[in-house]
Each structure stands twice: as C-alpha cells, then as structure tokens.
Design an enzyme around this catalytic site. Structure first.
Site, PDB file in Angstrom:
ATOM      1  N   HIS A  35      13.465  59.029  37.532  1.00 51.95           N
ATOM      2  CA  HIS A  35      14.438  59.880  38.346  1.00 51.95           C
ATOM      3  C   HIS A  35      13.883  60.792  39.099  1.00 51.95           C
ATOM      4  O   HIS A  35      14.318  61.794  39.355  1.00 51.95           O
ATOM      5  CB  HIS A  35      15.475  60.364  37.267  1.00 51.95           C
ATOM      6  CG  HIS A  35      16.302  59.427  36.546  1.00 51.95           C
ATOM      7  ND1 HIS A  35      17.733  59.164  37.155  1.00 51.95           N
ATOM      8  CD2 HIS A  35      16.268  58.637  35.612  1.00 51.95           C
ATOM      9  CE1 HIS A  35      18.337  58.257  36.509  1.00 51.95           C
ATOM     10  NE2 HIS A  35      17.502  58.120  35.379  1.00 51.95           N
ATOM     11  N   GLY A 120      20.618  42.905  33.783  1.00 52.90           N
ATOM     12  CA  GLY A 120      21.172  43.869  33.178  1.00 52.90           C
ATOM     13  C   GLY A 120      20.064  44.416  32.417  1.00 52.90           C
ATOM     14  O   GLY A 120      20.273  45.330  31.491  1.00 52.90           O
ATOM     15  N   SER A 125      16.992  43.444  39.347  1.00 50.09           N
ATOM     16  CA  SER A 125      17.253  42.335  40.020  1.00 50.09           C
ATOM     17  C   SER A 125      18.218  42.511  41.343  1.00 50.09           C
ATOM     18  O   SER A 125      18.034  41.619  41.962  1.00 50.09           O
ATOM     19  CB  SER A 125      18.046  41.227  38.831  1.00 50.09           C
ATOM     20  OG  SER A 125      19.151  41.884  38.423  1.00 50.09           O
ATOM     21  N   GLU A 158      23.111  48.932  48.233  1.00 49.39           N
ATOM     22  CA  GLU A 158      23.149  49.204  46.915  1.00 49.39           C
ATOM     23  C   GLU A 158      24.215  50.723  47.218  1.00 49.39           C
ATOM     24  O   GLU A 158      25.287  50.780  46.510  1.00 49.39           O
ATOM     25  CB  GLU A 158      22.168  49.990  46.274  1.00 49.39           C
ATOM     26  CG  GLU A 158      21.368  48.774  45.987  1.00 49.39           C
ATOM     27  CD  GLU A 158      21.073  48.128  44.366  1.00 49.39           C
ATOM     28  OE1 GLU A 158      21.925  48.685  43.745  1.00 49.39           O
ATOM     29  OE2 GLU A 158      20.368  47.306  44.221  1.00 49.39           O
ATOM     30  N   ASP A 170      12.888  51.005  43.865  1.00 54.05           N
ATOM     31  CA  ASP A 170      12.810  49.811  43.145  1.00 54.05           C
ATOM     32  C   ASP A 170      12.764  48.975  44.589  1.00 54.05           C
ATOM     33  O   ASP A 170      11.899  47.985  44.463  1.00 54.05           O
ATOM     34  CB  ASP A 170      14.301  49.506  42.664  1.00 54.05           C
ATOM     35  CG  ASP A 170      14.752  50.205  41.755  1.00 54.05           C
ATOM     36  OD1 ASP A 170      13.659  50.874  41.112  1.00 54.05           O
ATOM     37  OD2 ASP A 170      15.882  50.430  41.258  1.00 54.05           O
TER      38      ASP A 170
HETATM   39  C1  GLA Z   1      17.274  53.261  39.456  1.00 59.99           C
HETATM   40  C2  GLA Z   1      17.022  53.579  40.749  1.00 59.99           C
HETATM   41  C3  GLA Z   1      15.663  53.972  41.243  1.00 59.99           C
HETATM   42  C4  GLA Z   1      15.451  55.289  40.319  1.00 59.99           C
HETATM   43  C5  GLA Z   1      15.464  54.638  38.970  1.00 59.99           C
HETATM   44  C6  GLA Z   1      15.186  55.911  37.940  1.00 59.99           C
HETATM   45  O1  GLA Z   1      16.285  52.177  39.136  1.00 59.99           O
HETATM   46  O2  GLA Z   1      17.681  52.347  41.385  1.00 59.99           O
HETATM   47  O3  GLA Z   1      15.850  54.379  42.509  1.00 59.99           O
HETATM   48  O4  GLA Z   1      16.079  56.430  40.483  1.00 59.99           O
HETATM   49  O5  GLA Z   1      16.676  54.269  38.598  1.00 59.99           O
HETATM   50  O6  GLA Z   1      13.654  56.289  38.011  1.00 59.99           O
END
Ligand code: GLA
Length: 384
Positions: A35, A120, A125, A158, A170
């Site tokens: 986060h 999940g 994914s 997203e 990600d």
């Molecule tokens: C999800 C979000 C990422 C990141 C994480 C927490 O995976 O897609 O951008 O914020 O939560 O670190």
C-alpha cells in the site's frame, strides 16, 4: 507451461481455424512495501512461475471473440462500443480502450486464454491478464509502445473498467520481472533496480487463506482516499510535500493533532512501510536474514493494526508462522488485503513441517485447509 500452451493452441485452432501467436504473463508477489505504491513509495515485488497465457490472432469480423479455458466461457466485444459490462471481459475491453486513448486503432482479435495463477489469491491474475493482452496488442497493432506505457494501459483498465484505483506495482512487476530477482521499484520515478534473492534467503512460500471479501475493492479505494486526505492536511504546514513519500516520521508526529485518528494511523503505516522496504533491501544485500524477517513481521503488524487491511485468517497464519522461528524467517499478508495469501520465507528443508503445522492450526481455527504455493522468481511477460 508447455502443456497449457498446447491446450490453448488446440482450442484456438478448433474454434477459429487459424494459427495463433502465443503470449505469457506471470503473477506477482511482493516481499515488502504494501500500500505504498500509490504514495510514491518503494516496493519490492517480483514475477513468479505461474502465468496466464494467451493464444490470439486478428479476427475476421468487427467483433472480438474471447474464450476462457478455465471458465469454459466465451464472450465477445466490439472495439467501437466499449463500456464496462460482464466481469472478466471488462479487463480486455479496458486494455483496448487504453490503446484507443493513445490513438492506436485496435482491430478485432480472436483469443483463447488460460492460467495457472490461482484466482482470488491476491497474485494479480488481473494484472497478468491486462499486461499479457497489452503486450500482444502492442505487437499485433505495431504500436511500438514502451513497456511502461503498457503498464499504464493495464492500470487504466483496472481503474476505468474494474473500478479499482490500484497503484502500478502489479503491472510493473508483471512486465519487468526478472528470473531470480526482486525489483526495488521507486514508484515516483518508476524505475527499478534488481535485487537478487539468493537461495540462502529460504523458500518463498505462499499460503492461500482462501478468503475473498467482496468489499475488498471499495475498502482499497477508501484506504487510498485516507492517504490523500492525510497529504492534503499535512500540506498546510508542509507545503513542499507531494505525497507521503516526502513526510518523515518526526514530521508526522509533529502534525498528529491535525489529523483524524484514522487518517493518522493510515499515514503512520505508510511512512514506516516505505522506510522498512529500503531497510529490507539492505538486509538482503548484507544477507541479514534475521533483520529481513523482523521487517516482514513488522510490515504485517502495521497492515493489521494501523492500515487495517488484514483479517482473522491472515493474522492467524502470520502468528503461527511467528511461533516457529526454527522454520520461518518472516511472514506477512501480501497484496491489497482482506484475504488472499501470506508470503513466507521458509528455511530451506523446513517446507514440509511448515505446511504441517500451518495446516493443523488453520484447520483447528477455521475448519478448512489453506493452499500452499512454493514460487520462484521468474521472467516478466513475453511472447512465446
Ligand atoms: C493491490 C494493488 C497494488 C498495490 C497493492 C498493495 O495489489 O493492485 O497497486 O497497491 O494492492 O500494496
């Protein structure tokens, strides 16, 4: 991997009577730095040896046809009328919309896709889907976009088509991952340095709580809003800050009374977590595994108590891991939270006993078994 590629190719030929191109995009882990990507911080993710694969070729009509091997479900969309609709097809439409935003005309495509990434489980994914498809479209359209642009297109999908205001960690890890290494990603400059994780660090084991909270995406957006609110308030006395990345622990304490309790707790976690991620890299580089373990446990503590994105199941998994220092170097919840996996550094040779005591305690408390995935750091999305 070979087997999935063959199954996809067979399915593609029988559905579309054509020979496909093949692309692969991995899931991701994050060792520490949770986060903080949307707060301009540092994160330490890596791509893993579980992937989503795509067989695709240009279509012969105006409509793109997409078949999911895992769900045995086919859906279609037209690039002329893109709007969020039925669950997983949204991600494909969002990527097409992202290309269109950049002035790239996208033809109809036929696609068959399948995955070895558990869904999940918090292994991204959806980022694998968006990044893999973006990489394929980049080639199919000759758009010549850079990898970082593809990451932003995947993020756009997203944001606009799934309603999750995620950071870029990600997508970045899925596209830039390197075999055997984590990426220390600076989420302000969006550049990374590779951090090799040697075998001496232990085995990377994920424990899937199998919990998935339906409100996870709104809670995620809400945490992001709390961080932004913190920055707005702190800016009144610290006008030069752009994000929580620029705030020191001392400055945060000095301004505590100006923040609500909740926003203060959220900010305190983020400021500390950014520091922990940098310290974790140093610990890896100096092979100080005990220090690395401490930082990983501290990350979980903050995620659970201050950022409040854990749940009873994840807390139990981490607590039990912590009771076995002879087996486990460090353990914490991973990803957005509210379910999904814990990430564990398990001492080499202790993997079996780790699974035994975790399964036993988890079953005793929740009457269900968790799943275990041993993962290796692997290469990012690529054409096969
Ligand atoms: C999800 C979000 C990422 C990141 C994480 C927490 O995976 O897609 O951008 O914020 O939560 O670190």
């Amino acid at each position: 991997m070979q087997e999935l590629a063959e199954r996809l190719t067979r399915e593609f030929r029988s559905r579309f009577h054509d020979d496909p191109l093949l692309f692969s995009a991995p899931g991701r882990i994050n060792l520490i730095g949770e986060h903080v990507d949307y707060n301009d911080g540092f994160v330490l993710p890596g791509a893993i040896d579980k992937q989503m694969m795509f067989a695709l070729a240009p279509g012969r009509s105006d409509v793109s046809q997409v078949y999911s091997l895992d769900m045995a479900e086919g859906l279609e969309f037209s690039a002329n009328t893109l709007s969020p609709g039925h669950h997983w097809i949204n991600y494909f439409m969002g990527v097409v919309a992202g290309f269109q935003e950049r002035g790239v005309a996208v033809p109809a495509v036929n696609i068959v896709f399948g995955s070895s990434i558990p869904t999940g489980a918090g292994l991204s994914s959806s980022a694998a889907l968006c990044c893999g498809f973006a990489l394929a479209l980049n080639q199919l359209t000759n758009a010549g976009l850079a990898k970082i642009d593809l990451a932003y297109i995947a993020q756009y999908s997203e944001h606009r088509f799934a309603g999750v205001m995620c950071g870029l960690m990600d997508q970045y890890a899925v596209l830039f991952g390197e075999t055997g290494s984590l990426l220390l990603l600076d989420c302000r400059s969006m550049t990374h340095t590779e951090v090799a994780l040697p075998p001496a660090a232990g085995t990377l084991m994920l424990v899937d709580s199998k919990v998935k909270h339906s409100l996870a995406s709104s809670a995620y957006n809400n945490r992001r809003d709390a961080c932004m609110e913190g920055v707005d308030v702190l800016r009144r006395t610290l006008p030069s800050i752009q994000s929580l990345r620029d705030v020191t622990p001392v400055q945060l304490e000095e301004n505590k009374s100006k923040l609500s309790d909740e926003v203060y707790k959220r900010c305190r976690f983020v400021v500390a977590e950014i520091g922990r991620t940098k310290a974790a890299c140093k610990a890896i580089q100096s092979q100080n595994w005990e220090m690395l373990g401490k930082l990983i446990y501290a990350s979980h503590e903050g995620l659970s108590k201050e950022f409040q994105v854990s749940c009873d199941e994840l807390d139990l998994l981490v607590r039990v891991a912590g009771q076995h220092p002879e087996c486990v170097i460090g353990s914490r919840m991973m990803g957005g939270g509210f379910g999904g996996c814990t990430i564990n550094l398990v001492r080499t040779g202790q993997e079996k006993s780790f699974q035994e005591f975790i399964s036993k305690e988890y079953f005793t408390s929740f009457n269900t078994m968790p799943a275990f995935y041993s993962v290796k750091l692997s290469q990012g999305a690529h054409k096969i």
